[in-house]
Design a protein around this motif. Structure first.
Motif, PDB file in Angstrom:
ATOM      1  N   SER A  60       0.821  -1.216   0.000  1.00 56.01           N
ATOM      2  CA  SER A  60       0.000   0.000   0.000  1.00 56.01           C
ATOM      3  C   SER A  60       0.855   1.267   0.000  1.00 56.01           C
ATOM      4  O   SER A  60       0.408   2.324  -0.417  1.00 56.01           O
ATOM      5  N   VAL A  61       2.120   1.151   0.451  1.00 51.99           N
ATOM      6  CA  VAL A  61       2.994   2.326   0.419  1.00 51.99           C
ATOM      7  C   VAL A  61       3.243   2.755  -1.031  1.00 51.99           C
ATOM      8  O   VAL A  61       3.360   3.933  -1.347  1.00 51.99           O
ATOM      9  N   PHE A  62       3.317   1.756  -1.942  1.00 51.19           N
ATOM     10  CA  PHE A  62       3.657   2.075  -3.334  1.00 51.19           C
ATOM     11  C   PHE A  62       2.434   2.373  -4.175  1.00 51.19           C
ATOM     12  O   PHE A  62       2.527   3.010  -5.210  1.00 51.19           O
ATOM     13  N   THR A  63       1.263   1.915  -3.725  1.00 48.78           N
ATOM     14  CA  THR A  63       0.086   2.150  -4.559  1.00 48.78           C
ATOM     15  C   THR A  63      -0.754   3.260  -3.970  1.00 48.78           C
ATOM     16  O   THR A  63      -1.843   3.523  -4.455  1.00 48.78           O
ATOM     17  N   ASP A  64      -0.252   3.912  -2.896  1.00 45.16           N
ATOM     18  CA  ASP A  64      -1.054   4.941  -2.219  1.00 45.16           C
ATOM     19  C   ASP A  64      -2.442   4.432  -1.925  1.00 45.16           C
ATOM     20  O   ASP A  64      -3.425   4.904  -2.495  1.00 45.16           O
ATOM     21  N   GLY A  65      -2.517   3.421  -1.075  1.00 48.37           N
ATOM     22  CA  GLY A  65      -3.838   2.920  -0.719  1.00 48.37           C
ATOM     23  C   GLY A  65      -4.298   1.901  -1.727  1.00 48.37           C
ATOM     24  O   GLY A  65      -3.520   1.158  -2.278  1.00 48.37           O
ATOM     25  N   ASP A  66      -5.592   1.926  -1.994  1.00 46.62           N
ATOM     26  CA  ASP A  66      -6.177   0.860  -2.799  1.00 46.62           C
ATOM     27  C   ASP A  66      -5.978   1.133  -4.276  1.00 46.62           C
ATOM     28  O   ASP A  66      -5.970   2.262  -4.720  1.00 46.62           O
ATOM     29  N   SER A 105      -7.283  -6.326  -9.573  1.00 42.41           N
ATOM     30  CA  SER A 105      -7.751  -6.622  -8.222  1.00 42.41           C
ATOM     31  C   SER A 105      -7.220  -7.989  -7.758  1.00 42.41           C
ATOM     32  O   SER A 105      -6.763  -8.136  -6.621  1.00 42.41           O
ATOM     33  N   ASN A 106      -7.231  -8.999  -8.644  1.00 46.12           N
ATOM     34  CA  ASN A 106      -6.723 -10.319  -8.243  1.00 46.12           C
ATOM     35  C   ASN A 106      -5.223 -10.287  -7.993  1.00 46.12           C
ATOM     36  O   ASN A 106      -4.714 -10.915  -7.076  1.00 46.12           O
TER      37      ASN A 106
END
Length: 1208
Positions: free
Chosen positions: A155-161, A958-959
């Motif tokens: 999540s650090v690299f994708t800024d959340g979802d 998502s998968n």
């Protein structure tokens, strides 16, 4: 069989039940009908909780009422309730009832949440739950390796979802706002390998503090007169506003009382704020609590569930930051009670592990729902047992458990804790004297565990094995076993009715055991044989002599001591008067190993020759016991010291000896070369020690052959193309030798000196500082005189500071001699810097490998290994030492079959059917393993890939996001699998238009890969091509070239300069030069590519034609540019200049190239073509003999290189 050859046996056992559902044959139909039973349609109920609006909840008829309780305890608006019942029309629902069994519960029913009175147990659960909510974003449990928490940084690299929220962020064209510059240390050619970026800071972890202190009060437990007023326990709380309050937990709820730290006054305060939930009470008395708790729960619910679900087995992190140690009453209480009082689902105190393990095995398994229930129960008990056994083993080594034979010396002691029996891996009573003493006693538990795995996988009804876990902790090996009922009351001699307790002097047999073991003989390849006892009586056995059969007081037939389930490995067992085949002798076998418990596994391949005669001769040639099929079985007792065979079997025994020799030869002449061949054609791509070990084990090669494998690689003609493999092998060999030395080194260290000793060892192992001196722990507590007396009393350890005299020179001398004696390999170097230079290793990689193998956890900071003036590590850098745990991994057999059938369908080009089967497999895996498991990870990865190929990018994203999170959580944040998952995710992000995220993910993957195996690795070429392409797409041409040219160099090295991969690399580089308008360089690269295509695939191949077209295009561009330049020179500023077309590459063209390099092929077919293709494939299948289908599947349309992981 090292590790888990378990799949074959599961398949055999299963195919009997299902009429062979292993392949895609009619058995599948039966399966698919069974599946429907599971997927009953869900329905919606309304839930009304006090003080909230009613809300809808989707439930399924199989769920238990308890599962709704769990959902409510997790939801943001109801999470603070734990003690409640659910009522339908005024009737309380039973927590353990399935929803379908409840009368009147249907679509739209209203369930009321009703607060119930507390009991002491409920009050404790409530406090524990509130503490868990307060700690829900705090990563310290993951760093400390408790409660199956583990780290995840996606999540650090994708800024959340990623999914929807990711799309909302995109405004206008994304190109302007991307910062593409990678950090300096991940640029190609950088030699800097920092450690700190391994754990980037997660801004969610800045804790929102809600309370200063929440702890049990010193006034507990309530005195009798207060008990009769309903007081259950007292809490002491300090709020953020520095208000100190004392709270009573009573049957009606929580209220403030008048006690202070020194005076007990249990009457309710005024106002008492009586509330049913502690959270509501605290919200009323502390505004800061109210504000921060709400914010915390919001954040908690926003996190991806996979970031917080517990993993089935504990994963430990080898690095951690310095964490503040906060006061925590629940943790403190857990440490001093053995937490058995409220293992929530079990009435009574301790769990009877043996009963649980065996009862789950006895569950029915006739149809799919029954098998799912059974496998789920088996898996759950195993994972609980592994956790309890690990905890117990640590308690034993830390000295917190009293021995059952306290009078004996420490190494002979045995322990019982929580109904688990613990023994230490030392040679007690000279049991293993013939076999190599302590070295054999150290190897025996893992061999025994492999035996338990194998018998567990065959799963014969009526035959029971013990729950077994092997734990290495602080230099000691502890075996934890469940206890056979009644075994502690009687002597072993009386209870053993099958096998031998004295290595074959007295041997007994039993018809029931022979009948049960006979069922395992084929899948485990164990030969039925006779042995002679001391009195020269012939006794029939169907296992090795050490395998003992005991009937427990529960009437079950147990087998234990399975350490010789597999045949001995003659390459490492010199036997007098026995010659090994020439292939083995040529390589210097047999070698003397330090113990004789050497077993090997063989993979016997199936194939189907045509005529009877051929089969007959072939069977004779390979020593099969049947004339019509290859059924090779080994006698595990051959060459066992002290075991004799009856005269009349002499001929059979000769054959069996020959079979073992053939096996030994097969290993060195076929298996090792085939491993090297697989590495050369990149079908095996190990990246670190663990994946290398897995590659060896999959081919039945034990790690003790590592030296032989490395020598073989060194002599291979294409040696340069095996550089990566050789380097990983050397680093594995060195760290394993260091681990052996570390084990004995630690045994002489007392607890107070542990961190000093570990840091000293690491300094000697990795630091360039030549005279690393140990810092003896300062005697801050003890005066000198007392200390001297005390030291002499420590049992068995002698001088406890012997460890401090280790020097780097001595350690490396030991490593070199260990490599020679254990792996028969000559390391030519006597210090760490020479090793690094000679073999091209990285110190950070060696540090990672040794830490993972020994369970060390170090502080995450930059270490200066190369300083010649001071040591790299101080004792403050060693944070913890964790256990290294080996246990059985029960499998989900049905799910695995669906997964395989799905893979087969996909390989035949039936994407949709394949996708459905794999979705089904995912459901079944979830059913058995819960949400988190390595196999689910493989399943999600394949699904994502299929979604992507079928054009559903958001679903793929998502998968794949789930696959990455799961891989980080169950395998570790820098495991090679995790790196692969990051690369896949980056591709799907790019396809979804999230360019900056794609780049961040690729940079992360490159950083991890540099740390795990360095830059010189064939996978790096793929990664760099990906990065280069994305950078090209965002017009960062110079950066792009650095990565693409590096990829080109690596591809040329590992695939040979004439390979098609290299041609593609040339083409990618040429495209960037074209974008930069440097046509000469572009032409040069494209010509190279064209030549390769022309020579490899011929003039008429479409690739060659494409390349030649592109060459023409480049030439025209170059000519146009030249004209313009000439025009400018001639006419000066008045020149009329034709505008040149320099276009940024379109995203579509970049994506197309990305798909090509990642091996994803789209097949543009019309509906009609698809139908024809399917018909054709089916027609071919009808024609094929059964044995050929497997071969066909390999050269089909789509190659999905996803294998399920194999344990080792």
């Amino acid at each position: 069989m090292n590790g888990d050859g378990g799949h074959d046996h599961i398949e055999e056992a299963e195919s009997k039940q299902e009429g062979g559902a292993g392949d895609a044959d009619p058995g599948d139909e039966a399966n698919e009908q069974e599946v429907i039973v599971i997927q009953d349609t869900g329905f919606t109920v309304k839930i009304q909780a006090p003080g909230t609006e009613p809300f809808d909840l989707q439930v399924s008829p199989q769920e238990m009422v308890q599962e709704i309780h769990q959902v409510l305890m997790d939801r943001e608006d109801t999470c603070h309730r734990t003690c409640f019942s659910l009522q339908l029309d005024g009737n309380v629902l039973d927590s353990f009832a399935e929803l379908k069994s409840i009368e009147g519960l249907q679509e739209g029913s209203l369930l009321k949440v009703v607060e119930e009175p507390y009991t002491v147990r409920e009050a404790r659960i409530h406090v524990r739950h509130v503490r868990d909510l307060l700690k829900s974003l705090d990563p310290s449990d993951a760093y400390n390796g408790v409660d199956c928490n583990s780290l995840s940084f996606l999540s650090v690299f994708t800024d959340g979802d990623l999914g929807e929220s990711g799309k909302r962020k995109k405004k206008g064209s994304e190109l302007e706002q991307i910062d593409c510059t990678p950090p300096e240390h991940i640029l190609p050619g950088s030699k800097d390998r920092p450690l700190v970026p391994l754990q980037p800071t997660n801004k969610d972890w800045k804790p929102l503090q809600c309370l200063k202190v929440l702890t049990m009060s010193g006034w507990n437990p309530p005195p009798g007169n207060r008990k009769m007023h309903g007081d259950l326990m007292y809490l002491y709380i300090v709020t953020m506003e520095e208000r100190h309050v004392s709270i009573t937990a009573s049957t009606r709820g929580f209220y403030l009382n008048q006690s202070t730290t020194y005076t007990f006054s249990p009457k309710p305060a005024n106002p008492s704020f009586l509330t049913h939930s502690l959270v509501e009470l605290l919200s009323q008395i502390s505004p800061a609590f109210k504000k921060n708790f709400t914010a915390l729960q919001k954040k908690r619910v926003q996190r991806h569930p996979f970031e917080r679900i517990a993993t089935p087995f504990q994963v430990y992190s080898w690095t951690a930051p310095q964490i503040d140690h906060a006061m925590d009453c629940v943790r403190a209480e857990d440490a001093y009670t053995s937490r058995l009082g409220y293992e929530e689902h079990i009435p009574g105190q301790t769990r009877d592990w043996n009963e649980e393990l065996q009862t789950t095995r006895e569950l029915a398994r006739k149809n799919l729902p029954e098998r799912l229930l059974r496998e789920r129960a088996i898996f759950k008990v195993h994972s609980d047992f592994a956790a309890a056994a690990t905890r117990g083993a640590m308690a034993v080594i830390d000295g917190n458990v009293m021995a059952i034979n306290p009078g004996e010396e420490t190494r002979m002691q045995m322990f019982i804790w929580n109904n688990i029996f613990f023994s230490l891996g030392f040679d007690v009573k000279d049991h293993y004297r013939e076999l190599g003493g302590d070295a054999a006693a150290h190897a025996a538990p893992t061999n025994d565990l492999n035996g338990v795995r194998a018998y567990g996988a065959v799963d014969v009804e009526g035959l029971y094995t013990l729950g077994t876990v092997v734990v290495d902790y602080r230099g000691n090996r502890v075996t934890a076993q469940s206890i056979i009922p009644g075994i502690l009351e009687r002597e072993q001699e009386q209870s053993v009715i099958y096998g031998s307790i004295d290595f074959g002097k007295t041997v007994v047999s039993h018809p029931k055991y022979l009948e049960l073991l006979d069922k395992t003989s084929r899948p485990l390849k164990v030969q039925h044989h006779a042995v002679l006892s001391e009195k020269n009586e012939s006794v029939d056995l169907c296992s090795s002599v050490e395998c003992k059969g005991i009937i427990g007081n529960d009437g079950r037939h147990y087998i234990l001591d399975l350490l010789r389930t597999f045949p001995p490995d003659l390459n490492f067992l010199p036997v007098e008067d026995e010659e090994l085949p020439p292939e083995c002798q040529k390589l210097g076998f047999p070698c003397q190993h330090r113990h004789r418990l050497l077993l090997k596994s063989l993979n016997v391949n199936k194939f189907y020759p045509k005529s009877r005669e051929v089969v007959l001769n072939a069977c004779k040639a390979v020593g099969s016991i049947s004339n019509t099929s290859f059924d090779i079985r080994f006698n595990p007792d051959i060459y066992s010291p002290g075991v004799r065979f009856p005269e009349d079997c002499a001929e059979d025994i000769q054959k069996q000896k020959q079979l073992l020799k053939d096996g030994a030869a097969f290993l060195v002449s076929c298996q090792i070369p085939s491993l090297v061949k697989d590495c050369l054609d990149h079908s095996a791509l190990p990246m670190d020690g663990a994946t290398l070990t897995e590659a060896l084990h999959q081919r039945g090669i034990n790690v003790r052959y590592l030296g032989t494998v490395l020598e073989f690689v060194d002599k291979t003609p294409a040696r340069a193309q095996l550089d990566h493999f050789y380097r990983i092998g050397i680093s594995e060999l060195i760290t394993r030798c260091a681990k052996h030395i570390f084990k004995t080194y630690l045994q002489g260290v007392e607890l107070s000196a542990l961190s000093a000793a570990v840091s000293h060892f690491l300094n000697c192992f990795l630091s360039s500082f030549p005279d690393a001196v140990a810092h003896l722990p300062a005697d801050e507590l003890v005066s000198r005189r007392k200390n001297r007396k005390r030291r002499n009393r420590v049992p068995g350890a002698g001088d406890n500071t012997a460890w401090a005299s280790l020097t780097p020179t001595e350690l490396w001398k030991n490593v070199v001699s260990e490599a020679q004696s254990y792996y028969n390999f000559t390391l030519q170097c006597d210090n760490v810097d020479l090793v690094v230079e000679k073999y091209g290793l990285q110190k950070i990689t060696l540090l990672r490998e040794i830490s993972i193998k020994t369970g060390i956890q170090i502080l995450i900071k930059e270490y200066n290994f190369d300083s010649r003036h001071k040591t790299a590590f101080t004792e403050e850098d060693i944070l913890n030492i964790f256990p290294v745990v080996k246990h059985v991994n029960p499998k989900a057999s049905d799910a695995f079959h669906f997964f395989q059938s799905g893979q087969a369908k996909v390989q035949q080009g039936f994407l949709k059917e394949g996708c459905e089967l794999i979705n089904e497999a995912l459901n079944l895996f979830n059913n058995v393993y819960g949400a988190m498991h390595v196999e689910i990870c493989a399943c999600l990865r394949l699904l994502a890939r299929l979604n992507y190929i079928m054009g559903d990018h958001p679903e793929a994203l998502s998968n794949q996001q789930k696959a990455v999170l799961m891989s980080e959580r169950v395998l570790g944040i820098e495991h090679p699998n995790t790196i692969q998952e990051y690369i896949h995710l980056a591709l799907y992000c790019f396809a979804n238009g999230q360019l900056s995220t794609a780049l961040k993910l690729l940079y992360r993957a490159r950083y991890l890969m540099l740390m795990v195996c360095g830059e010189d690795h064939p996978e790096m070429a793929l990664l760099d091509s990906n990065i280069g392409l994305v950078l090209h797409g965002v017009m960062e041409y110079d950066l792009s070239l650095r990565f693409l040219e590096n990829a080109l160099a690596i591809n040329s090295k590992y695939h040979g300069p004439r390979s098609l991969k290299v041609a593609l690399s040339h083409h990618l580089v040429a495209r960037v030069y074209e974008s930069k308008a440097e046509f000469r360089s572009a032409l040069q690269h494209e010509k190279e590519g064209y030549t390769i295509y022309k020579n490899q695939v011929g003039e008429s191949h479409e690739k060659t034609k494409e390349s030649s077209e592109y060459l023409k295009h480049l030439t025209q561009q170059a000519v146009a540019l030249q004209r313009t330049m000439n025009e400018i020179y001639k006419n000066g500023s008045s020149a009329s200049i034709m505008p040149l077309k320099f276009t940024a590459p379109s995203m579509a063209s970049v994506l197309e190239q990305l798909n090509i390099i990642n091996g994803i092929i789209f097949i543009p077919l019309s509906q009609k073509d698809l139908e024809n293709l399917k018909a054709e494939v089916q027609r071919r299948q009808m024609l094929q003999e059964p044995g050929k289908i497997e071969e066909n599947q390999e050269d089909c349309l789509l190659e999905l290189d996803d294998k399920l992981p194999v344990d080792d």
